[in-house]
Enzyme design. Structure first.
Site: not given
Ligand code: NMX
Ligand code: MLT
Length: 435
Positions: A317, A326, A271, A372, A241
């Site tokens: 993350h 947080r 996100h 979250d 964002s």
């Molecule tokens: N549950 C299961 N598997 C996961 C999760 C999770 N929460 N997070 C990452 N992985 C997997 C991911 O799918 C990937 O698998 P593959 O290689 O098969 O595609 C692998 O772990 C590596 O991912 P990372 O490099 O650790 O994560 P990345 O930096 O790409 O993404 C997030 C970060 C936050 C997008 C990811 O951890 C996620 O999708 N989490 C769940 C959604 C979430 O909680 N988002 C909120 C973030 C905070 N916010 O408020 O914005």
């Molecule tokens: C945020 O608060 O924006 C989330 O934790 C996502 C991020 O920092 O990438």
């Protein structure tokens, strides 16, 4: 608002001088970009300078250099509460100075003066089908308010580039002033038969949201709002964002256009929407077990879910490599106030169980909870059970940070952002040449 304008103006010569000295070192390399970074979401490439906040992988967010727990200590508090005034936080984000109580109250007062929302904004939202997602309505409401932009009017009249930030600051204060009312209107329209509760002239920005969704004098919920809006306000300049907002505003799109774009990014499940997804998931788990499960049963359940390749919302993350502070701040609040709540107990049990399982997979970079993983459970306990609304709460808080980034980007005369793409053929040829 003269106070904030003067504080920013006083700092500008030094900041502009620092930027100009840095730009004289134009050939200095900050980092190289690898092919895997290009194909993994530009992870780790430092593309932005932002002095408002910084995410340290091991300490979490530092707002103007302060950790979450320092800020909970240092920021001026709301009346009869241990929780910070959003007005003080906004002053810190924008002016880079820890506010006095009086300064925090002045921002709150300014917001109260500017909080009324034109009827045409409400009418445009009312016309949408009843099942429209609240984040779509928030984004639309901000877009409808764009007509009020001071920057756009002054730009059309002709204005010196050096002064763009001043009218962006006006827009920033006007927009943030209206956010609790806009969010409350959306909540009331969707879930409370469209009741209208006018803002209170005595309450602070955060508590006023609670007041306007008809939670009169509910001090506990007011504190939950204060904590929530404090914790979600900023997370450096490169999350989806913030980066989107920065990019759009670099084309000199005003605060309204830029923040609406940022909200559209926040509305994605990876996100900000993760907070609604997480609460939905917690309820499913609770219902599946008919209450709080045994840890061993939960462990089997989680392994199966991860085995099916499903994401667990609220975990992982892109930058953090530890439990999000947080998350910790909210868990501490919950343990002090509502520790017998089943969903809170489930949040804690998942926290004890899931990181080890995620780590075993060897894929995830950060197995720890983010903000979250718990924020929805607090809202749910205090009666805001409509979880598709939770990202709106995230959004109105985050806009305090987004607009601060915009004002400083204009103050430091940042140009239009326009990186470069290349084709697959080119990349293959580059690698072949190297080999
Ligand atoms: N549950 C299961 N598997 C996961 C999760 C999770 N929460 N997070 C990452 N992985 C997997 C991911 O799918 C990937 O698998 P593959 O290689 O098969 O595609 C692998 O772990 C590596 O991912 P990372 O490099 O650790 O994560 P990345 O930096 O790409 O993404 C997030 C970060 C936050 C997008 C990811 O951890 C996620 O999708 N989490 C769940 C959604 C979430 O909680 N988002 C909120 C973030 C905070 N916010 O408020 O914005
Ligand atoms: C945020 O608060 O924006 C989330 O934790 C996502 C991020 O920092 O990438």
């Amino acid at each position: 608002m003269k106070l904030m304008e003067e504080r920013i103006e006083a700092q500008l010569p030094v900041w502009r001088e620092r930027v100009s000295r840095l730009r004289n070192n134009g050939d200095f390399k900050v980092c190289d970009v690898t092919v895997s970074q290009i194909y993994s979401g530009i992870r780790g490439v430092q593309i932005q300078v932002s002095d408002i906040s910084y995410v340290d992988p091991n300490k979490g967010i530092l707002i103007r250099g302060h950790t979450i727990s320092e800020l909970l200590d240092l920021l001026p508090k709301a009346k009869d509460s241990q929780m910070p005034l959003a007005g003080g936080l906004f002053f810190l984000l924008m002016c880079n100075e820890m506010p006095t109580n009086e300064e925090a109250e002045l921002v709150e007062e300014e917001w109260r003066k500017r909080c009324l929302i034109p009827t045409y904004v409400f009418n445009s939202i009312r016309r949408m089908p009843a099942d429209t997602h609240p984040m779509t309505l928030l984004s639309m409401g901000i877009m409808a308010l764009q007509r009020e932009s001071v920057f756009s009017k002054r730009y059309a009249e002709g204005m010196n580039k050096q002064d763009y930030w001043r009218s962006n600051l006006e827009d920033a204060i006007n927009l943030t002033a209206k956010l609790p009312g806009l969010a409350a209107f959306i909540y009331n329209l969707k879930y409370q038969d469209g009741i209208y509760v006018p803002p209170s002239t005595n309450l602070d920005w955060s508590a006023n949201f609670g007041h306007m969704i008809d939670r009169f004098k509910d001090q506990d919920y007011y504190d939950v709002c204060r904590l929530f809006f404090f914790l979600h306000s900023d997370h450096e300049g490169a999350n989806v964002s913030a980066h989107t907002t920065h990019l759009v505003s670099s084309a000199l799109s005003d605060v309204y256009l830029s923040c609406a774009a940022g909200m559209n990014g926040l509305a994605g499940p990876l996100h900000g929407l993760a907070n609604q997804e997480c609460l939905k998931w917690l309820i499913d788990v609770r219902d599946h077990f008919g209450g709080l499960p045994e840890q061993s049963a939960l462990e089997t359940f989680l392994r199966e879910q991860i085995g099916r390749g499903e994401l667990i919302p609220g975990y992982g993350h892109a930058v953090l490599r530890t439990t999000d502070p947080r998350f910790t701040a909210q868990l501490e609040f919950a343990n002090e106030n509502i520790k017998n709540d089943v969903l809170i107990q489930l949040v804690e049990l998942v926290y004890k169980t899931l990181p080890l399982i995620l780590r075993e997979s060897g894929k995830i970079s950060n197995p720890w909870p983010n903000v979250d993983a718990i924020n929805g459970a607090l809202q749910y306990h205090y009666g805001v059970t409509q979880y598709d609304f939770y990202t709106v709460l995230f959004g109105i808080s985050r806009i305090m940070g987004l607009v601060s980034h915009i004002v400083w980007a204009r103050a430091l005369l940042k140009p239009i952002e326009r990186p470069k793409s290349l084709t697959t053929d080119m990349l293959e040829a580059m690698i072949a040449g190297k080999n």
